[in-house]
Design an enzyme around this catalytic site. Structure first.
Site, PDB file in Angstrom:
ATOM      1  N   ASP A   1      62.931  11.293  23.040  1.00  0.00           N
ATOM      2  CA  ASP A   1      64.210  11.493  22.358  1.00  0.00           C
ATOM      3  C   ASP A   1      64.410  13.007  22.303  1.00  0.00           C
ATOM      4  O   ASP A   1      63.757  13.690  21.519  1.00  0.00           O
ATOM      5  CB  ASP A   1      64.106  10.885  20.945  1.00  0.00           C
ATOM      6  CG  ASP A   1      65.256  11.299  20.032  1.00  0.00           C
ATOM      7  OD1 ASP A   1      66.248  11.857  20.526  1.00  0.00           O
ATOM      8  OD2 ASP A   1      65.138  11.054  18.809  1.00  0.00           O
TER       9      ASP A   1
ATOM     10  N   LYS B   1      71.312  21.288  22.949  1.00  0.00           N
ATOM     11  CA  LYS B   1      71.836  20.013  23.447  1.00  0.00           C
ATOM     12  C   LYS B   1      73.362  19.958  23.347  1.00  0.00           C
ATOM     13  O   LYS B   1      74.017  19.267  24.122  1.00  0.00           O
ATOM     14  CB  LYS B   1      71.199  18.873  22.634  1.00  0.00           C
ATOM     15  CG  LYS B   1      71.625  17.482  23.036  1.00  0.00           C
ATOM     16  CD  LYS B   1      70.806  16.451  22.289  1.00  0.00           C
ATOM     17  CE  LYS B   1      71.299  15.043  22.505  1.00  0.00           C
ATOM     18  NZ  LYS B   1      70.471  14.066  21.778  1.00  0.00           N
TER      19      LYS B   1
ATOM     20  N   GLU C   1      70.979   6.439  23.291  1.00  0.00           N
ATOM     21  CA  GLU C   1      70.164   6.463  22.069  1.00  0.00           C
ATOM     22  C   GLU C   1      70.288   5.171  21.243  1.00  0.00           C
ATOM     23  O   GLU C   1      69.269   4.621  20.817  1.00  0.00           O
ATOM     24  CB  GLU C   1      70.529   7.697  21.233  1.00  0.00           C
ATOM     25  CG  GLU C   1      69.988   8.962  21.876  1.00  0.00           C
ATOM     26  CD  GLU C   1      70.656  10.247  21.404  1.00  0.00           C
ATOM     27  OE1 GLU C   1      71.440  10.212  20.440  1.00  0.00           O
ATOM     28  OE2 GLU C   1      70.377  11.306  22.008  1.00  0.00           O
TER      29      GLU C   1
ATOM     30  N   ASP D   1      73.565   6.473  13.120  1.00  0.00           N
ATOM     31  CA  ASP D   1      72.621   7.548  13.453  1.00  0.00           C
ATOM     32  C   ASP D   1      73.109   8.868  12.853  1.00  0.00           C
ATOM     33  O   ASP D   1      74.055   9.482  13.354  1.00  0.00           O
ATOM     34  CB  ASP D   1      72.520   7.643  14.992  1.00  0.00           C
ATOM     35  CG  ASP D   1      71.570   8.742  15.448  1.00  0.00           C
ATOM     36  OD1 ASP D   1      71.100   9.532  14.604  1.00  0.00           O
ATOM     37  OD2 ASP D   1      71.302   8.815  16.667  1.00  0.00           O
TER      38      ASP D   1
END
Ligand code: AMP
Length: 602
Positions: free
Chosen positions: A8, A70, A171, A193
């Site tokens: 991840d 990211k 994800e 999330d």
């Protein structure tokens, strides 16, 4: 097959896991922590630091400590997302020659892929040490809304880290695997999330082990860091009131406050009250100044209620975009460190009308799921098919500047679609394939992903050549487009590297615009349609005029030529009425020619 690790690669923290002895386990890093900050620092003496060690020295070395890379991966400097980062990032963000966003530290440029690779390499090293063997194969996760460029860039980061990236999976899909979802017959789940910097909500269907993302929503600038920032503001105000000092421009004091705020926030997830104590925070002529304050869970919850509420608004939108009611959701999964906050859990439970599933550590669920997917690929676990959907439609530009969609939004990947096109001009030697992504009818209003040419088309009248265009999206969501002249068998293809990134916010904006501009688009479509008709009629009229000119009177010829001229001008104008009138007149001329051609046979 060798062991496959699951990674991840998070905005704030990353995590690596492996499937062993029938279960997936998180691999601790060399410091013993189960997650690793996604941070890379460069020291003045040329050292590169990754993870917690980079995070620890960030206060003293802010300009050379890169975090949240990211957010830039696969994006242009000009993208709104990167522009927004530029406002607050203490390190330098600059464009590469192709416009891609990157960072510059000590005069050297690093792409976000390289920064990601440093983190990935660290995780790979930890896995190698733990497993006492070389590790090359990996499954890496990305947010469900990542577009093609962002997925490609994530793969590239893996390659740079010496990893063979077998799959890039979404994800929420990984989280579902971690929670063991899929073994039951079927259902609909929500994956909530909330991490350090981003929030995502995904609604997914599963049936016989097949997952399908129905809708994803979220905010790429909402997470634990915003909660910390609210707390820092509170501490700043208190401290200012007590001492008359403003610490906003003191980076070391600021960072100490941020760290203390985050620690207090985390403690308040398990206890009701905590004390924040920062001795010697600063000093003035009267001596050293300390900060000491008791903070309660209630106070914290009051401070961030609106942030939590805004995540629930996104949940509402996602459920409605999925076309279901909340009561149809069979399970709610929590992912991301911030979901440990009791107020978040309460809000989620309230909205969905059920207690969320907390059986997996939310910090680790995504990596664990990636490891399970790795085990599926290596044959250690029975196959679970993973299906994700295309977030925005894909197609090519066709005549008149229109976008012809080949793959519709929400189509399930992997998928492939073939359509045959032709040329729009006589003797056209090449076709230009312009690959687009978006929902608007006109090409210019959509995102341009790639252009390429198919050359060597033999001379032919328009409409005769047959060009087969194939769109193929693989299981990683990566698009390849090929064009083949069916006559010559000549073929060209591209694997699409998008020219600009599409954030989830972009996607939402594009969809909202498609709705907003529906009326204007309808007029444009009508205009393009009329243009196509009039150009076609000009073309055929010119050809039949050349063949039958001898049979027409001078007056008829004059009229037809005038109608042709008016039509040519109208075809270039952006006026529906004008084109319609010209078209009507030219049609009369065209009929006149046809009459003349058949006169002798009646
Ligand atoms: P992630 O991006 O999933 O690693 O989540 C990181 C975020 O979760 C950071 O903002 C952390 O401060 C936050 N976090 C981690 N543990 C807790 C906790 N026990 N309570 C509240 N927030 C937490």
């Amino acid at each position: 097959m060798d062991k496959v690790i699951g990674i991840d690669l998070g905005t704030t923290n990353s995590c690596v896991a492996i499937y062993e002895g029938g279960t997936a386990q998180v691999i601790p890093n060399t410091e013993g922590s189960r997650t690793t900050p996604s941070m890379v620092a460069f020291t003045p003496d040329g050292q590169r630091l990754v993870g917690s060690i980079a995070k620890r020295q960030a206060v003293a070395n802010p300009q050379s400590t890169v975090f949240a890379a990211k957010r830039m991966i696969g994006r242009k400097l000009k993208s709104p997302e990167v522009q927004r980062m530029q406002l607050t990032a203490p390190y330098k963000i600059a464009a590469a020659d192709n416009g891609d966003a990157g960072v510059v530290v000590h005069g050297r440029r690093y792409s976000p892929q390289e920064i990601g690779a440093f983190v990935l390499r660290q995780l790979r090293d930890a896995a190698q040490e733990y497993l006492e063997q070389n590790v090359a194969d990996a499954v890496i996760t990305v947010p469900a809304y990542f577009d093609d460029a962002q997925r490609q860039a994530t793969r590239d980061a893996g390659r740079l880290a010496g990893l063979n990236v077998l799959r890039v999976i979404n994800e929420p899909t990984a989280a579902a695997l971690a929670y063991g979802i899929g073994a039951e017959a079927s259902g609909t789940i929500a994956v909530y999330d909330l991490g350090g910097g981003t929030f995502d909500i995904s609604i997914m269907d599963f049936s016989q082990g097949v997952f399908q993302v129905k809708a994803t929503h979220g905010d790429t600038f909402l997470g634990g860091e915003d909660v910390d920032a609210r707390l820092v503001d509170l501490l700043m105000d208190d401290f200012g009131r007590e001492t008359g000092l403003d610490l906003h421009n003191d980076p070391v004091a600021l960072q100490r406050m941020r760290d203390a705020a985050e620690r207090a926030k985390m403690e308040l997830s398990s206890i009701e009250e905590t004390e924040i104590s920062l001795p010697f925070l600063t000093a003035d002529t009267s001596g050293p100044k300390h900060l000491r304050r008791v903070l309660t869970r209630n106070e914290l919850e009051g401070l961030v209620q609106d942030l939590i509420e805004s995540t629930i608004e996104h949940c509402r939108d996602a459920v409605s975009a999925a076309g279901i009611g909340v009561e149809q959701i069979t399970d709610v999964l929590l992912v991301g460190g911030m979901t440990k906050m009791p107020a978040v859990q309460r809000a989620v439970a309230n909205f969905f009308g059920r207690q969320p599933n907390r059986s997996v550590n939310p910090d680790e669920a995504v990596a664990v799921g990636a490891a399970i997917q790795g085990a599926i690929l290596s044959g250690d676990v029975g196959e679970v098919v993973l299906l994700d959907v295309v977030p925005l439609s894909l197609g090519i530009e066709t005549s008149g500047g229109m976008m012809t969609k080949l793959i519709q939004r929400n189509a399930t990947v992997p998928c492939s679609l073939t359509e045959v096109f032709t040329t729009s001009d006589d003797y056209q030697p090449l076709v230009n394939i312009h690959v687009l992504q978006g929902e608007r009818p006109l090409a210019v209003d959509n995102t341009s992903l790639a252009r390429f040419e198919l050359v060597g088309i033999p001379p032919a009248l328009r409409g005769v050549p047959k060009i087969e265009v194939v769109f193929n999206i693989d299981a990683n969501g990566i698009l390849s487009v090929s064009a083949r002249d069916l006559g010559t068998k000549r073929e060209q293809q591209v694997r699409v590297r998008a020219t600009s990134g599409l954030t989830e916010a972009n996607i939402e904006r594009i969809l909202a615009e498609a709705e907003q501009f529906q009326d204007a688009d309808r007029v444009n479509v009508e205009l393009q349609e009329l243009r196509r008709r009039i150009q076609g009629l000009i073309y055929t009229t010119e050809r039949s005029l050349a063949e039958s000119a001898n049979y027409l009177t001078e007056t008829e010829l004059g009229q037809i030529r005038m109608d042709l001229e008016v039509a040519r001008r109208a075809a270039d104008a952006a006026d529906v009425q004008l084109i319609q009138n010209a078209l009507r007149e030219l049609e009369k001329s065209a009929f006149r020619i046809t009459e003349v051609m058949y006169r002798d046979f009646t």
